[in-house]
Design a protein around this motif. Structure first.
Motif, PDB file in Angstrom:
ATOM      1  N   UNK A 112       0.825  -1.227   0.000  1.00 16.77           N
ATOM      2  CA  UNK A 112       0.000   0.000   0.000  1.00 16.77           C
ATOM      3  C   UNK A 112       0.855   1.273   0.000  1.00 16.77           C
ATOM      4  N   UNK A 113       2.031   1.211   0.636  1.00 20.87           N
ATOM      5  CA  UNK A 113       2.909   2.393   0.692  1.00 20.87           C
ATOM      6  C   UNK A 113       3.607   2.601  -0.650  1.00 20.87           C
ATOM      7  N   UNK A 119       1.200   6.853  -6.667  1.00 17.16           N
ATOM      8  CA  UNK A 119       0.092   7.798  -6.851  1.00 17.16           C
ATOM      9  C   UNK A 119       0.576   9.240  -6.733  1.00 17.16           C
ATOM     10  N   UNK A 120       1.565   9.457  -5.882  1.00 14.83           N
ATOM     11  CA  UNK A 120       2.117  10.812  -5.733  1.00 14.83           C
ATOM     12  C   UNK A 120       2.969  11.175  -6.956  1.00 14.83           C
ATOM     13  N   UNK A 156      -6.222   1.024  -9.614  1.00  9.18           N
ATOM     14  CA  UNK A 156      -7.284   1.825  -9.002  1.00  9.18           C
ATOM     15  C   UNK A 156      -6.661   2.661  -7.877  1.00  9.18           C
ATOM     16  N   UNK A 157      -6.838   3.966  -7.957  1.00  5.40           N
ATOM     17  CA  UNK A 157      -6.178   4.852  -6.989  1.00  5.40           C
ATOM     18  C   UNK A 157      -6.921   4.866  -5.662  1.00  5.40           C
ATOM     19  N   UNK A 158      -6.148   4.788  -4.580  1.00  3.19           N
ATOM     20  CA  UNK A 158      -6.739   4.787  -3.243  1.00  3.19           C
ATOM     21  C   UNK A 158      -7.036   6.205  -2.764  1.00  3.19           C
ATOM     22  N   UNK A 159      -6.131   7.141  -3.098  1.00  2.00           N
ATOM     23  CA  UNK A 159      -6.289   8.524  -2.628  1.00  2.00           C
ATOM     24  C   UNK A 159      -7.446   9.231  -3.324  1.00  2.00           C
ATOM     25  N   UNK A 165      -4.853   5.036 -12.279  1.00  3.67           N
ATOM     26  CA  UNK A 165      -3.492   5.400 -12.679  1.00  3.67           C
ATOM     27  C   UNK A 165      -3.050   4.408 -13.751  1.00  3.67           C
ATOM     28  N   UNK A 166      -2.780   4.919 -14.956  1.00  2.00           N
ATOM     29  CA  UNK A 166      -2.300   4.049 -16.041  1.00  2.00           C
ATOM     30  C   UNK A 166      -0.788   4.095 -16.083  1.00  2.00           C
ATOM     31  N   UNK A 167      -0.180   2.932 -16.016  1.00  2.00           N
ATOM     32  CA  UNK A 167       1.286   2.857 -15.988  1.00  2.00           C
ATOM     33  C   UNK A 167       1.748   1.781 -16.968  1.00  2.00           C
TER      34      UNK A 167
END
Length: 203
Positions: A112-113, A119-120, A156-159, A165-167
């Motif tokens: 998760x971290x 995400x940041x 799927x973004x948690x924030x 988020x496509x990567x």
């Protein structure tokens, strides 16, 4: 550092503080010298993810600073990048005792971290270094078969619930493995050489 990068760095610092405050993997934390959270440009287009810190990383508090890190720096130079251009981290943020592989529960606790970091930063490409890192994103695939082949995934973004988020995942062999295997070394250098083309396509 731009304002955007400063804002992202502040958020990353908060994630690091959260790991310490939440006492993630206390047994690992107890035997480690310090947390090895990540290093580089918080606004990077490309993030490199290894599995866990080793001895040198544990002592210096930065990822990929030993022999494998030196090799990584050389490969970055060959494609016109430096550590200041990219962001480097590991799944697990504490050194496992005697450099053993991280355990499934340890990886799970830190995931998760790691997602929060991504995400940041919001990179275009995540280059996974080694099978542990690759399997966090592409669990059913074998690195020997798909190394150097970009794979597009959605997280799927948690924030920001509802946001995605496509990567592009670029699976690479771990530099440490390549150091001790001549054939693998050239394969990794060749795969690395494909990164700029992928960046160009995405931008």
């Amino acid at each position: 550092m731009s304002q955007a990068a400063q804002d992202k760095q502040a958020k990353l610092d908060q994630i690091k503080a959260d790991i310490i405050a939440s006492n993630v993997c206390p047994d690992l934390a107890k035997t480690a010298t310090q947390i090895v959270f990540g290093d580089g440009n918080p606004d990077a287009k490309i993030v490199f993810i290894g599995e866990a810190p080793g001895k040198n990383e544990d002592l210096q508090g930065k990822p990929f600073v030993g022999a494998a890190g030196k090799f990584l720096n050389e490969m970055l130079e060959q494609i016109g990048l430096s550590r200041e251009d990219v962001y480097i981290t590991n799944i697990v943020k504490y050194r496992p005792p005697n450099n053993r592989d991280p355990l499934p529960d340890e990886k799970k606790a830190f995931l998760p971290y790691l997602q929060a970091q991504l995400e940041v930063i919001q990179p275009k490409i995540v280059a996974t270094l080694g099978r542990h890192s690759m399997n966090c994103f592409l669990p059913d695939l074998q690195i020997s078969k798909i190394h150097g082949q970009p794979k597009r995934i959605k997280i799927a973004m948690k924030e920001q619930p509802g946001e995605v988020l496509e990567i592009v995942i670029m699976p690479l062999f771990h530099p440490a493995a390549a150091l001790y295997n001549g054939g693998l070394r050239q394969t990794l250098i060749d795969d690395f050489a494909g990164i700029p083309g992928v960046i160009r396509q995405l931008t």
